[in-house]
Design a protein around this motif. Structure first.
Motif, mmCIF file in Angstrom:
data_model
loop_
_atom_site.group_PDB
_atom_site.id
_atom_site.type_symbol
_atom_site.label_atom_id
_atom_site.label_comp_id
_atom_site.label_asym_id
_atom_site.label_seq_id
_atom_site.Cartn_x
_atom_site.Cartn_y
_atom_site.Cartn_z
ATOM 1 N N GLN A 86 -7.136 2.608 -3.158
ATOM 2 C CA GLN A 86 -6.784 4.023 -3.280
ATOM 3 C C GLN A 86 -7.467 4.760 -4.431
ATOM 4 O O GLN A 86 -8.173 5.726 -4.213
ATOM 5 N N GLU A 115 -2.596 13.186 8.837
ATOM 6 C CA GLU A 115 -1.208 13.052 9.278
ATOM 7 C C GLU A 115 -0.940 11.719 9.974
ATOM 8 O O GLU A 115 0.215 11.289 10.063
ATOM 9 N N ARG A 145 0.848 -1.186 0.000
ATOM 10 C CA ARG A 145 0.000 0.000 0.000
ATOM 11 C C ARG A 145 0.882 1.233 0.000
ATOM 12 O O ARG A 145 1.862 1.308 0.739
ATOM 13 N N SER A 146 0.522 2.205 -0.815
ATOM 14 C CA SER A 146 1.336 3.419 -0.933
ATOM 15 C C SER A 146 0.601 4.613 -0.345
ATOM 16 O O SER A 146 0.444 5.641 -0.982
ATOM 17 N N VAL A 147 0.085 4.439 0.882
ATOM 18 C CA VAL A 147 -0.652 5.515 1.534
ATOM 19 C C VAL A 147 0.333 6.562 2.040
ATOM 20 O O VAL A 147 1.283 6.250 2.757
ATOM 21 N N GLN A 148 0.104 7.793 1.657
ATOM 22 C CA GLN A 148 0.943 8.885 2.125
ATOM 23 C C GLN A 148 0.283 9.587 3.303
ATOM 24 O O GLN A 148 -0.890 9.370 3.605
ATOM 25 N N HIS A 149 1.051 10.434 3.952
ATOM 26 C CA HIS A 149 0.525 11.176 5.092
ATOM 27 C C HIS A 149 1.058 12.594 5.046
ATOM 28 O O HIS A 149 2.162 12.847 4.552
ATOM 29 N N VAL A 151 -0.258 8.094 10.930
ATOM 30 C CA VAL A 151 0.396 7.090 10.093
ATOM 31 C C VAL A 151 -0.369 5.771 10.024
ATOM 32 O O VAL A 151 -0.185 5.004 9.082
ATOM 33 N N VAL A 190 -3.356 13.170 -0.364
ATOM 34 C CA VAL A 190 -2.490 12.090 0.111
ATOM 35 C C VAL A 190 -3.255 10.839 0.541
ATOM 36 O O VAL A 190 -2.684 9.750 0.566
ATOM 37 N N LYS A 191 -4.526 10.977 0.904
ATOM 38 C CA LYS A 191 -5.288 9.783 1.290
ATOM 39 C C LYS A 191 -6.777 10.035 1.101
ATOM 40 O O LYS A 191 -7.237 11.183 1.105
ATOM 41 N N GLU A 218 -5.397 4.869 6.910
ATOM 42 C CA GLU A 218 -5.325 4.777 5.452
ATOM 43 C C GLU A 218 -6.475 5.501 4.779
ATOM 44 O O GLU A 218 -6.371 5.898 3.617
#
Length: 726
Positions: free
Chosen positions: A309, A218, A8-12, A220, A248-249, A223
């Motif tokens: 996503q 923010e 998973r490429s979840v950003q924050h 972590v 980002v999410k 998701e």
């Protein structure tokens, strides 16, 4: 068995929220801790102990030395350190003073469970104000009041006493405690959905929706952020925050109060300002939020977005083992705004090579019995469809996982092999693979295997279709996000400001001709018109306009709805008819509203026939200035076919508004009519947005109707309501 877990490429967002130490505390005080198992001060303490909270716990109760083996403190003042979080379990009347004590002791945040504040009436509102003043004076942040509490399962903080709630990637904010209970029970039954953080925001006397959204963006372990909302107190701040978070999410919102009765119930329950549902949905979607319309869609869509996503677009390939369900899936996808992908000939040839001759290889693909004896063929078909460049998403519909139950036990081997192939496919492709199965509630081994690897399997075609729609919407939003940020604004000019100064000095709104002057000064095309203040000024007007049919309208500070007052006359062709119309209008208006100030009449050529649209602006108490576009004339309030966007807008937003309304087919030309000038309409929307952004003096703006033509448009009527005191 090889496990290929999908990455998973979840950003924050970078951590900036003040809520991190409060919602992920290392130390907790329970004010009103109790040895009575029926009390919240007991249940919260039990929850922390049972879940193994690794931080420091300080029960506060002056009447006992220990509760559940933990030493108690007599008061907030006795705390040995400035704790991160205090849970206040005492009655409402005690709260303001306790909040003050917490702030003075350096407590970072407090959760106020008690009801009896703003939601209960004037006395409660005063008590809430005292709470807020105590918090602001001492710097402590307040969650609630009138909240059911919070949990952070990755931190082992469970202040609600809930059991069997698993940690996971869904961050949940819900204004309804019962909705939280429903969602946690649903997650328990489903078995694969877990939560990161939950907060009941309560009255949001201090910490509000936008603060929670920033934190979840923010955090972590989160998701996807999911919200159950009855009403927004500060909707503008929420959508401004969402612009950054949705980059980002994913964010999912269920907004209750779709009816007038529902909005009233929400107001009485939370004291929130619940605005127009359609408007709220459009503004949320404008900033990339996925809006679900049914409460049972919240978790399925949230899970799908957390796992997959986004999609590159809305073109879906359906793979089915039954024609009926393929038809249902097609209907639901079309209703959700998705498209059936056009499969290439290469794809169809590859499908024909492995399917029975009577199978349908166009979209939707129906394997027509091939899978009854060989369910592995479904995985092979998915692999073929995934390679098609015209396909953005894959949708498997039918009874995968249940063939060994329906036909023959030995098929379990092929189904498990198919599950492994699907897992490997999901791991390597960027295209979402969404699976529906009739056997989902039974949880057979192939479905359990997919779920072990984080692949959602839906029991409902409707839930799956809504998830596919959300994935497509998110992908398109992210693709066009930069275009949306290119909003158009401009500065006010001196003559425009002078119009408002004069109106403000005279205690009125802009007259229609003044509103059009303001529009014209900023590039809006308006028809020529003449203000007539005395009947003698009508002489020669019919010749001046070249014998065109003319319209006459009253100009009055006191009459906003001209037609209702008899203040409009049409199809005037001579000076004599103009004079008669002038006399009739004045008589009708004075009869309609005796004592009304009549400033004069406007005379202008009648606009040729075209398509009537409306462009309007309101300053919503929660969301600020909002632009509206739709089909116009007298039917706008009946048809309600309109689109909304928060001001200022980009050109991309303007074009999206035109495409959104159901009447777009009329704008495109029907029954031999030419299409209207979309570019001119988009220019108008962008200009009106910039105008309202430039002039805070505008409270409301209404251009209705605007007549759209194959080339250009005509602003037939314009009304601007001034913002008092600005």
């Amino acid at each position: 068995m090889v496990k290929v877990r999908r990455k998973r490429s979840v950003q924050h967002l970078p951590q900036q929220s003040f809520l991190h130490p409060i919602l992920a505390p290392d130390s907790i005080a329970i004010i009103g801790a109790s040895a009575d198992p029926t009390k919240r001060g007991y249940k919260a303490l039990v929850g922390l102990i049972k879940d193994g909270f690794e931080g420091r716990i300080y029960p506060i109760n002056p009447k006992t030395d220990r509760i559940l083996g933990i030493p108690t403190l007599p008061s907030v003042d006795a705390l040995p350190e400035p704790v991160d979080l205090a849970l206040i379990c005492t009655p409402a009347a005690t709260v303001p003073e306790l909040v003050r004590q917490c702030g003075e002791k350096g407590v970072k945040g407090v959760v106020v469970l008690a009801a009896g504040f703003r939601e209960s009436g004037e006395a409660g509102a005063q008590l809430e104000q005292a709470l807020v003043e105590a918090a602001r004076a001492t710097g402590v942040r307040v969650i609630g009041p009138n909240t059911n509490g919070l949990f952070n399962l990755h931190k082992k903080v469970n202040l609600l006493g809930l059991t069997n709630v698993q940690p996971g990637g869904v961050g949940l904010i819900s204004q309804s405690g019962n909705m939280l209970l429903a969602l946690t029970l649903e997650a328990e039954n489903y078995g694969q959905i877990g939560f990161s953080t939950y907060v009941g925001p309560g009255n949001q006397a201090d910490v509000g929706f936008s603060d929670y959204l920033q934190y979840l963006g923010e955090e972590v372990n989160t998701e996807v952020a999911a919200f159950y909302v009855e009403g927004f107190n500060n909707g503008r701040q929420f959508i401004d925050t969402a612009r950054a978070v949705t980059a980002v999410k994913p964010v999912v919102v269920y907004k209750s109060g779709t009816t007038a009765a529902g909005r009233q119930a929400a107001k009485s329950h939370t004291g929130s300002l619940a605005g127009s549902y359609a408007m709220t949905v459009d503004l949320l979607r404008q900033v990339g939020i996925s809006v679900v319309h049914d409460s049972d869609e919240i978790l399925p869509v949230a899970e799908g977005l957390s796992r997959m996503q986004k999609a590159a677009g809305k073109r879906v390939a359906i793979l089915s083992d039954g024609g009926g369900q393929a038809t249902i899936a097609t209907d639901r996808l079309t209703e959700a705004g998705l498209e059936l992908a056009t499969l290439t000939e290469e794809t169809q040839a590859a499908l024909r090579a492995i399917l029975l001759p009577h199978a349908n290889t166009s979209n939707p693909v129906d394997v027509a019995g091939t899978s009854d004896t060989d369910p592995y063929v479904l995985a092979q078909c998915l692999e073929i469809l995934e390679r098609d460049p015209n396909v953005d998403q894959l949708f498997l519909v039918g009874m995968f996982g249940g063939y060994h139950l329906r036909f023959a036990e030995h098929l379990i081997g092929q189904e498990m092999r198919a599950a492994e192939t699907i897992i490997e496919l999901v791991a390597r492709t960027a295209k979402p693979v969404v699976i529906h199965s009739l056997y989902t509630p039974v949880k057979p081994p192939p479905i359990r295997r997919l779920r072990e690897e984080g692949i959602p399997v839906y029991a409902s075609i409707e839930h799956a279709a809504r998830t596919l729609a959300a994935l497509g919407e998110r992908g398109i939003y992210l693709k066009n996000r930069n275009k949306q940020t290119q909003v158009v604004t401009f500065e006010p000019d001196p003559e425009g400001l002078a119009l408002f100064e004069r109106a403000n000095h005279e205690g009125r709104n802009l007259y229609e001709h003044e509103a059009k002057q303001l529009l014209q000064r900023h590039g809006v095309t308006v028809p020529e018109e003449i203000l007539v203040r005395h009947p003698d000024e009508l002489e020669g007007l019919s010749a001046r306009f070249g014998q065109q049919p003319l319209a006459m309208k009253v100009v009055s500070r006191d009459i906003l709805h001209k037609s209702d007052a008899g203040g409009v006359r049409l199809n005037l062709h001579s000076d004599a008819s103009l004079r008669a119309a002038y006399d009739d209008i004045l008589a009708s208006c004075r009869n309609y509203q005796p004592g009304a100030d009549i400033h004069g009449v406007l005379v202008s050529p009648m606009a040729p026939r075209g398509v009537e649209v409306i462009v309007g602006v309101v300053r919503d108490p929660a969301f600020g200035p909002v632009l509206m576009f739709g089909l116009g004339g007298i039917y706008v309030e009946v048809l309600e076919d309109v689109a909304f966007r928060a001001i200022p807008i980009s050109r991309y937003d303007a074009e999206a508004m035109i495409d959104q309304i159901k009447g777009r087919k009329i704008l495109a030309g029907v029954r031999g009519e030419a299409a209207v000038d979309r570019k001119a309409l988009a220019d108008l929307l962008v200009t009106v947005s910039g105008l309202v952004h430039a002039y805070p003096q505008i409270s409301e703006l209404d251009l209705n109707p605007v007549i759209a033509y194959p080339k250009g448009y005509a602003v037939v009527d314009a009304r601007i309501i001034c913002n008092p005191g600005v």
